[in-house]
Design a protein around this motif. Structure first.
Motif, PDB file in Angstrom:
ATOM      1  N   THR A  12       0.849  -1.183   0.000  1.00 29.26           N
ATOM      2  CA  THR A  12       0.000   0.000   0.000  1.00 29.26           C
ATOM      3  C   THR A  12       0.886   1.234   0.000  1.00 29.26           C
ATOM      4  OG1 THR A  12      -1.730  -1.188   1.190  1.00 29.26           O
ATOM      5  CG2 THR A  12      -1.840   1.220   1.215  1.00 29.26           C
ATOM      6  N   VAL A  13       0.642   2.104  -0.956  1.00 32.75           N
ATOM      7  CA  VAL A  13       1.370   3.367  -1.062  1.00 32.75           C
ATOM      8  C   VAL A  13       0.314   4.459  -1.117  1.00 32.75           C
ATOM      9  CG1 VAL A  13       2.974   4.759  -2.411  1.00 32.75           C
ATOM     10  CG2 VAL A  13       3.265   2.272  -2.310  1.00 32.75           C
ATOM     11  N   GLY A  14       0.388   5.371  -0.151  1.00 34.60           N
ATOM     12  CA  GLY A  14      -0.679   6.363  -0.039  1.00 34.60           C
ATOM     13  C   GLY A  14      -1.972   5.634   0.290  1.00 34.60           C
ATOM     14  N   ASP A  15      -2.990   5.832  -0.510  1.00 35.74           N
ATOM     15  CA  ASP A  15      -4.246   5.113  -0.289  1.00 35.74           C
ATOM     16  C   ASP A  15      -4.514   4.109  -1.405  1.00 35.74           C
ATOM     17  OD1 ASP A  15      -4.744   6.935  -2.280  1.00 35.74           O
ATOM     18  OD2 ASP A  15      -6.599   7.716  -1.417  1.00 35.74           O
ATOM     19  N   MET A  16      -3.469   3.719  -2.122  1.00 31.99           N
ATOM     20  CA  MET A  16      -3.597   2.795  -3.258  1.00 31.99           C
ATOM     21  C   MET A  16      -2.928   1.468  -2.926  1.00 31.99           C
ATOM     22  SD  MET A  16      -4.918   4.933  -5.737  1.00 31.99           S
ATOM     23  CE  MET A  16      -4.736   3.958  -7.155  1.00 31.99           C
ATOM     24  N   ASP A  17      -3.561   0.378  -3.347  1.00 31.28           N
ATOM     25  CA  ASP A  17      -2.976  -0.949  -3.195  1.00 31.28           C
ATOM     26  C   ASP A  17      -2.353  -1.379  -4.518  1.00 31.28           C
ATOM     27  OD1 ASP A  17      -3.705  -1.296  -0.526  1.00 31.28           O
ATOM     28  OD2 ASP A  17      -5.680  -2.077  -1.061  1.00 31.28           O
ATOM     29  N   PHE A  18      -1.077  -1.758  -4.441  1.00 30.63           N
ATOM     30  CA  PHE A  18      -0.332  -2.208  -5.613  1.00 30.63           C
ATOM     31  C   PHE A  18       0.006  -3.678  -5.437  1.00 30.63           C
ATOM     32  CE2 PHE A  18       0.332   2.318  -5.380  1.00 30.63           C
ATOM     33  CZ  PHE A  18       0.266   2.731  -6.697  1.00 30.63           C
ATOM     34  N   TYR A  19      -0.033  -4.427  -6.526  1.00 35.18           N
ATOM     35  CA  TYR A  19       0.281  -5.851  -6.528  1.00 35.18           C
ATOM     36  C   TYR A  19       1.494  -6.042  -7.427  1.00 35.18           C
ATOM     37  CZ  TYR A  19      -4.208  -6.081  -4.307  1.00 35.18           C
ATOM     38  OH  TYR A  19      -5.250  -5.885  -3.430  1.00 35.18           O
ATOM     39  N   ILE A  20       2.592  -6.452  -6.807  1.00 33.42           N
ATOM     40  CA  ILE A  20       3.883  -6.525  -7.494  1.00 33.42           C
ATOM     41  C   ILE A  20       4.296  -7.982  -7.651  1.00 33.42           C
ATOM     42  CG2 ILE A  20       6.277  -5.748  -7.459  1.00 33.42           C
ATOM     43  CD1 ILE A  20       5.350  -3.653  -5.317  1.00 33.42           C
ATOM     44  N   THR A  21       4.693  -8.356  -8.850  1.00 30.14           N
ATOM     45  CA  THR A  21       5.284  -9.672  -9.077  1.00 30.14           C
ATOM     46  C   THR A  21       6.769  -9.475  -9.365  1.00 30.14           C
ATOM     47  OG1 THR A  21       4.660  -9.580 -11.416  1.00 30.14           O
ATOM     48  CG2 THR A  21       3.170 -10.759  -9.932  1.00 30.14           C
ATOM     49  N   PRO A  22       7.592 -10.442  -8.974  1.00 29.30           N
ATOM     50  CA  PRO A  22       9.039 -10.304  -9.204  1.00 29.30           C
ATOM     51  C   PRO A  22       9.377 -10.299 -10.695  1.00 29.30           C
ATOM     52  CG  PRO A  22       8.571 -12.099  -7.676  1.00 29.30           C
ATOM     53  CD  PRO A  22       7.262 -11.662  -8.252  1.00 29.30           C
ATOM     54  N   PHE A  23      10.511  -9.695 -11.012  1.00 29.71           N
ATOM     55  CA  PHE A  23      11.011  -9.724 -12.376  1.00 29.71           C
ATOM     56  C   PHE A  23      11.509 -11.128 -12.702  1.00 29.71           C
ATOM     57  CE2 PHE A  23      12.419  -5.203 -11.322  1.00 29.71           C
ATOM     58  CZ  PHE A  23      11.358  -4.611 -11.988  1.00 29.71           C
ATOM     59  N   PRO A  24      11.425 -11.527 -13.967  1.00 32.97           N
ATOM     60  CA  PRO A  24      12.137 -12.745 -14.364  1.00 32.97           C
ATOM     61  C   PRO A  24      13.645 -12.521 -14.145  1.00 32.97           C
ATOM     62  CG  PRO A  24      10.586 -12.048 -16.079  1.00 32.97           C
ATOM     63  CD  PRO A  24      10.650 -10.942 -15.055  1.00 32.97           C
ATOM     64  N   ALA A  25      14.386 -13.586 -13.950  1.00 35.42           N
ATOM     65  CA  ALA A  25      15.805 -13.485 -13.586  1.00 35.42           C
ATOM     66  C   ALA A  25      16.622 -12.678 -14.592  1.00 35.42           C
ATOM     67  CB  ALA A  25      16.404 -14.882 -13.432  1.00 35.42           C
TER      68      ALA A  25
END
Length: 181
Positions: A12-25
């Protein structure tokens, strides 16, 4: 077996929810070269925060606001920094929850237009999101840096002791000389 690159981390950044997936290697390896060139001054700015953090704390566990504040004060090459931010945030690995006027929530992949709308006037929050992406993808690098920051903390403590020892010695000598006069 669950694929690591499909595991999502919610931030959560500010009032927004972000969904992060890792980068490929291979993508992470590509980005790491640019990250290293940009991070040299950033690590210099973050080092005092690491030195002042609790013992055994990972550099990436420091206060995000303090880290973003330190980063935002740096004098960096703007084009290189923007290029790195684009690679970190616009690589297709981030989705954000958006609410419409009716209150319906949907997820949208973060693109340049959406990034500009979300962070317009709140650029520091964009740095916070970058911090989360870096922490997810490059934490091992910062664990290794934390070993160095532990050495920096020990050096700082040693230097502080050396710089204050004379104060105690001088104080004792002056109080002793005052007693004999």
């Amino acid at each position: 077996m669950q694929m690591k690159q499909f595991q999502t981390t919610k931030e959560t950044v500010g009032d927004m929810d972000f969904y992060i997936t890792p980068f490929p290697a291979l993508k992470a390896a590509n980005i790491s070269a640019e990250l290293a060139s940009v991070l040299t001054p950033v690590i210099g700015a973050l080092a005092p925060l690491a030195v002042n953090s609790k013992d055994g704390a990972d550099l990436m566990d420091m206060d995000v606001g303090a880290a973003a504040g330190a980063i935002s004060k740096l004098s960096l090459d703007g084009d290189s920094f923007e290029k790195l931010i684009r690679k970190l945030l616009l690589g297709g690995n981030i989705a954000v929850e958006i609410s419409d006027d009716s209150g319906n929530v949907s997820q949208r992949r973060l693109d340049a237009d959406l990034l500009n709308e979300i962070f317009c006037g709140d650029v520091q929050d964009m740095f916070v999101l970058c911090f989360y992406v870096i922490r997810l993808n490059f934490r091992g690098f910062f664990r290794r840096f934390n070993v160095l920051s532990g050495k920096m903390r020990a050096l700082k403590d040693q230097m502080t002791r050396k710089n204050t020892e004379h104060l105690t010695t001088d104080s004792l000598e002056s109080s002793n000389s005052g007693a004999t006069s």
